[in-house]
Design a protein around this motif. Structure first.
Motif, PDB file in Angstrom:
ATOM      1  N   PRO A  39      23.444  13.002 -84.624  1.00  0.00           N
ATOM      2  CA  PRO A  39      23.418  13.999 -83.548  1.00  0.00           C
ATOM      3  C   PRO A  39      24.298  15.220 -83.814  1.00  0.00           C
ATOM      4  O   PRO A  39      24.084  16.268 -83.196  1.00  0.00           O
ATOM      5  CB  PRO A  39      23.908  13.213 -82.323  1.00  0.00           C
ATOM      6  N   ALA A  40      25.253  15.122 -84.721  1.00  0.00           N
ATOM      7  CA  ALA A  40      26.127  16.258 -85.017  1.00  0.00           C
ATOM      8  C   ALA A  40      25.427  17.321 -85.864  1.00  0.00           C
ATOM      9  O   ALA A  40      25.856  18.471 -85.909  1.00  0.00           O
ATOM     10  CB  ALA A  40      27.394  15.787 -85.728  1.00  0.00           C
ATOM     11  N   VAL A  41      24.332  16.949 -86.518  1.00  0.00           N
ATOM     12  CA  VAL A  41      23.617  17.902 -87.360  1.00  0.00           C
ATOM     13  C   VAL A  41      22.874  18.893 -86.470  1.00  0.00           C
ATOM     14  O   VAL A  41      22.078  18.507 -85.615  1.00  0.00           O
ATOM     15  CB  VAL A  41      22.643  17.192 -88.326  1.00  0.00           C
ATOM     16  N   LYS A  42      23.139  20.163 -86.699  1.00  0.00           N
ATOM     17  CA  LYS A  42      22.503  21.231 -85.913  1.00  0.00           C
ATOM     18  C   LYS A  42      21.469  21.998 -86.733  1.00  0.00           C
ATOM     19  O   LYS A  42      20.625  22.695 -86.166  1.00  0.00           O
ATOM     20  CB  LYS A  42      23.559  22.204 -85.374  1.00  0.00           C
ATOM     21  N   VAL A  43      21.531  21.901 -88.059  1.00  0.00           N
ATOM     22  CA  VAL A  43      20.542  22.542 -88.924  1.00  0.00           C
ATOM     23  C   VAL A  43      20.128  21.540 -89.993  1.00  0.00           C
ATOM     24  O   VAL A  43      20.963  21.054 -90.765  1.00  0.00           O
ATOM     25  CB  VAL A  43      21.089  23.821 -89.599  1.00  0.00           C
ATOM     26  N   TRP A  44      18.842  21.237 -90.024  1.00  0.00           N
ATOM     27  CA  TRP A  44      18.258  20.395 -91.067  1.00  0.00           C
ATOM     28  C   TRP A  44      17.474  21.290 -92.013  1.00  0.00           C
ATOM     29  O   TRP A  44      16.886  22.291 -91.593  1.00  0.00           O
ATOM     30  CB  TRP A  44      17.309  19.357 -90.465  1.00  0.00           C
ATOM     31  N   GLU A  45      17.453  20.924 -93.273  1.00  0.00           N
ATOM     32  CA  GLU A  45      16.746  21.692 -94.283  1.00  0.00           C
ATOM     33  C   GLU A  45      15.999  20.740 -95.206  1.00  0.00           C
ATOM     34  O   GLU A  45      16.445  19.626 -95.465  1.00  0.00           O
ATOM     35  CB  GLU A  45      17.791  22.478 -95.084  1.00  0.00           C
ATOM     36  N   THR A  46      14.838  21.184 -95.710  1.00  0.00           N
ATOM     37  CA  THR A  46      14.097  20.422 -96.711  1.00  0.00           C
ATOM     38  C   THR A  46      13.201  21.376 -97.481  1.00  0.00           C
ATOM     39  O   THR A  46      13.052  22.540 -97.101  1.00  0.00           O
ATOM     40  CB  THR A  46      13.291  19.263 -96.083  1.00  0.00           C
ATOM     41  N   VAL A  47      12.624  20.900 -98.564  1.00  0.00           N
ATOM     42  CA  VAL A  47      11.663  21.675 -99.355  1.00  0.00           C
ATOM     43  C   VAL A  47      10.468  20.783 -99.670  1.00  0.00           C
ATOM     44  O   VAL A  47      10.587  19.551 -99.676  1.00  0.00           O
ATOM     45  CB  VAL A  47      12.255  22.215-100.682  1.00  0.00           C
ATOM     46  N   THR A  48       9.331  21.418 -99.933  1.00  0.00           N
ATOM     47  CA  THR A  48       8.148  20.684-100.369  1.00  0.00           C
ATOM     48  C   THR A  48       7.292  21.619-101.222  1.00  0.00           C
ATOM     49  O   THR A  48       7.314  22.828-101.010  1.00  0.00           O
ATOM     50  CB  THR A  48       7.363  20.101 -99.169  1.00  0.00           C
ATOM     51  N   PRO A  49       6.569  21.049-102.192  1.00  0.00           N
ATOM     52  CA  PRO A  49       5.710  21.891-103.030  1.00  0.00           C
ATOM     53  C   PRO A  49       4.618  22.568-102.221  1.00  0.00           C
ATOM     54  O   PRO A  49       4.149  22.056-101.207  1.00  0.00           O
ATOM     55  CB  PRO A  49       5.084  20.904-104.027  1.00  0.00           C
ATOM     56  N   TYR A  50       4.199  23.720-102.699  1.00  0.00           N
ATOM     57  CA  TYR A  50       3.192  24.538-102.018  1.00  0.00           C
ATOM     58  C   TYR A  50       1.892  23.776-101.761  1.00  0.00           C
ATOM     59  O   TYR A  50       1.195  24.057-100.795  1.00  0.00           O
ATOM     60  CB  TYR A  50       2.869  25.784-102.856  1.00  0.00           C
ATOM     61  N   PHE A  51       1.552  22.798-102.606  1.00  0.00           N
ATOM     62  CA  PHE A  51       0.254  22.130-102.489  1.00  0.00           C
ATOM     63  C   PHE A  51       0.259  20.957-101.524  1.00  0.00           C
ATOM     64  O   PHE A  51      -0.790  20.424-101.199  1.00  0.00           O
ATOM     65  CB  PHE A  51      -0.245  21.652-103.860  1.00  0.00           C
ATOM     66  N   GLU A  52       1.422  20.558-101.024  1.00  0.00           N
ATOM     67  CA  GLU A  52       1.514  19.393-100.141  1.00  0.00           C
ATOM     68  C   GLU A  52       1.170  19.779 -98.699  1.00  0.00           C
ATOM     69  O   GLU A  52       2.035  19.851 -97.827  1.00  0.00           O
ATOM     70  CB  GLU A  52       2.901  18.764-100.224  1.00  0.00           C
ATOM     71  N   LYS A  53      -0.100  20.027 -98.460  1.00  0.00           N
ATOM     72  CA  LYS A  53      -0.551  20.478 -97.143  1.00  0.00           C
ATOM     73  C   LYS A  53      -0.191  19.484 -96.045  1.00  0.00           C
ATOM     74  O   LYS A  53       0.159  19.877 -94.931  1.00  0.00           O
ATOM     75  CB  LYS A  53      -2.056  20.740 -97.160  1.00  0.00           C
ATOM     76  N   ARG A  54      -0.286  18.185 -96.342  1.00  0.00           N
ATOM     77  CA  ARG A  54       0.092  17.174 -95.345  1.00  0.00           C
ATOM     78  C   ARG A  54       1.565  17.324 -94.969  1.00  0.00           C
ATOM     79  O   ARG A  54       1.930  17.231 -93.808  1.00  0.00           O
ATOM     80  CB  ARG A  54      -0.161  15.761 -95.872  1.00  0.00           C
ATOM     81  N   ASN A  55       2.414  17.553 -95.978  1.00  0.00           N
ATOM     82  CA  ASN A  55       3.850  17.717 -95.717  1.00  0.00           C
ATOM     83  C   ASN A  55       4.114  18.971 -94.889  1.00  0.00           C
ATOM     84  O   ASN A  55       4.923  18.946 -93.957  1.00  0.00           O
ATOM     85  CB  ASN A  55       4.644  17.805 -97.015  1.00  0.00           C
ATOM     86  N   ILE A  56       3.464  20.071 -95.264  1.00  0.00           N
ATOM     87  CA  ILE A  56       3.667  21.326 -94.549  1.00  0.00           C
ATOM     88  C   ILE A  56       3.266  21.145 -93.085  1.00  0.00           C
ATOM     89  O   ILE A  56       4.015  21.517 -92.169  1.00  0.00           O
ATOM     90  CB  ILE A  56       2.893  22.469 -95.228  1.00  0.00           C
ATOM     91  N   HIS A  57       2.107  20.546 -92.859  1.00  0.00           N
ATOM     92  CA  HIS A  57       1.669  20.248 -91.482  1.00  0.00           C
ATOM     93  C   HIS A  57       2.705  19.374 -90.781  1.00  0.00           C
ATOM     94  O   HIS A  57       3.102  19.665 -89.633  1.00  0.00           O
ATOM     95  CB  HIS A  57       0.315  19.539 -91.500  1.00  0.00           C
ATOM     96  N   PHE A  58       3.141  18.320 -91.439  1.00  0.00           N
ATOM     97  CA  PHE A  58       4.089  17.372 -90.851  1.00  0.00           C
ATOM     98  C   PHE A  58       5.384  18.070 -90.437  1.00  0.00           C
ATOM     99  O   PHE A  58       5.829  17.953 -89.295  1.00  0.00           O
ATOM    100  CB  PHE A  58       4.371  16.253 -91.856  1.00  0.00           C
ATOM    101  N   TYR A  59       5.998  18.810 -91.361  1.00  0.00           N
ATOM    102  CA  TYR A  59       7.285  19.436 -91.056  1.00  0.00           C
ATOM    103  C   TYR A  59       7.162  20.515 -89.981  1.00  0.00           C
ATOM    104  O   TYR A  59       7.993  20.582 -89.074  1.00  0.00           O
ATOM    105  CB  TYR A  59       7.922  20.018 -92.328  1.00  0.00           C
ATOM    106  N   VAL A  60       6.139  21.348 -90.057  1.00  0.00           N
ATOM    107  CA  VAL A  60       6.002  22.456 -89.116  1.00  0.00           C
ATOM    108  C   VAL A  60       5.432  21.990 -87.783  1.00  0.00           C
ATOM    109  O   VAL A  60       6.021  22.239 -86.721  1.00  0.00           O
ATOM    110  CB  VAL A  60       5.132  23.582 -89.727  1.00  0.00           C
ATOM    111  N   ASN A  61       4.298  21.337 -87.805  1.00  0.00           N
ATOM    112  CA  ASN A  61       3.575  21.018 -86.570  1.00  0.00           C
ATOM    113  C   ASN A  61       4.050  19.751 -85.875  1.00  0.00           C
ATOM    114  O   ASN A  61       3.880  19.624 -84.661  1.00  0.00           O
ATOM    115  CB  ASN A  61       2.076  20.924 -86.846  1.00  0.00           C
ATOM    116  N   ARG A  62       4.587  18.811 -86.610  1.00  0.00           N
ATOM    117  CA  ARG A  62       5.037  17.552 -85.988  1.00  0.00           C
ATOM    118  C   ARG A  62       6.544  17.550 -85.725  1.00  0.00           C
ATOM    119  O   ARG A  62       6.976  17.155 -84.656  1.00  0.00           O
ATOM    120  CB  ARG A  62       4.680  16.354 -86.871  1.00  0.00           C
ATOM    121  N   CYS A  63       7.333  17.985 -86.710  1.00  0.00           N
ATOM    122  CA  CYS A  63       8.788  17.823 -86.613  1.00  0.00           C
ATOM    123  C   CYS A  63       9.526  19.061 -86.134  1.00  0.00           C
ATOM    124  O   CYS A  63      10.720  18.988 -85.857  1.00  0.00           O
ATOM    125  CB  CYS A  63       9.345  17.387 -87.960  1.00  0.00           C
ATOM    126  N   GLY A  64       8.848  20.203 -86.060  1.00  0.00           N
ATOM    127  CA  GLY A  64       9.491  21.399 -85.524  1.00  0.00           C
ATOM    128  C   GLY A  64      10.285  22.225 -86.515  1.00  0.00           C
ATOM    129  O   GLY A  64      11.105  23.060 -86.118  1.00  0.00           O
TER     130      GLY A  64
END
Length: 176
Positions: free
Chosen positions: A114-139
């Motif tokens: 709960p103390a974390v106020k900024v989370w960061e991650t990276v994913t390859p450009y081709f991982e459309k499932r990941n991009i959808h997951f991080y943006v549309n599901r996880c915020g």
């Protein structure tokens, strides 16, 4: 899948090798879905993510097995320093995709740190499932696009962007 029942168990030394194999299988699956057998994005022979990369993440972060009904269905590695967190690796077994497991695991990570106020991650450009997951599901929000013209300044292993010359997205999630 709102009330997906999963648990995160700290990675045990005797499960490390299987965790790594499961991680590589999940990442290779994503590449094969996108590129088929013609993939050329491997860090080492037949692996999208190398043993060295996974081991470095495990050794420098905190690794968890994602468990459902007492069975491992994925894994997650985070690195937390104060109010900043990095999601190093998150994977779900291809056999367990699209069941809400990844999202439930991510919600559990946010609850655990709960103390974390900024989370960061990276994913390859081709991982459309990941991009959808991080943006549309996880915020998360896409905040940067690393490529051969704009390399990740923190990536000392791939200064020229050789593995993913087409790019990697960097995401951030800011919490109140």
């Amino acid at each position: 899948m709102k009330n997906m029942k999963i648990s995160l168990l700290p990675l045990q030394a005797d499960d490390r090798e299987q965790f790594i194999r499961d991680n590589q299988e999940a990442f290779n699956y994503g590449a094969m879905i996108e590129f088929g057998l013609r993939d050329n994005h491997f860090e080492e022979d037949d692996e999208i993510i190398s043993l060295a990369t996974i081991e470095e993440s495990i050794d420098n972060g905190t690794a968890y097995r994602i468990m459902q009904d007492g069975q491992p269905v994925g894994g997650i590695i985070v690195k937390v320093e104060g109010c900043h967190g990095e999601l190093e690796i998150l994977f779900v077994s291809p056999k367990a995709h699209s069941k809400g497991i990844g999202y439930a695991a991510w919600c559990e990570i946010e609850r655990m740190y709960p103390a974390v106020k900024v989370w960061e991650t990276v994913t390859p450009y081709f991982e459309k499932r990941n991009i959808h997951f991080y943006v549309n599901r996880c915020g998360f929000h896409i905040v940067e696009f690393f490529n051969s013209h704009h390399p990740d300044p923190r990536d000392t292993n791939e200064p020229s962007g050789d593995q993913f010359p087409e790019g990697m997205f960097r995401f951030e999630k800011k919490l109140p």
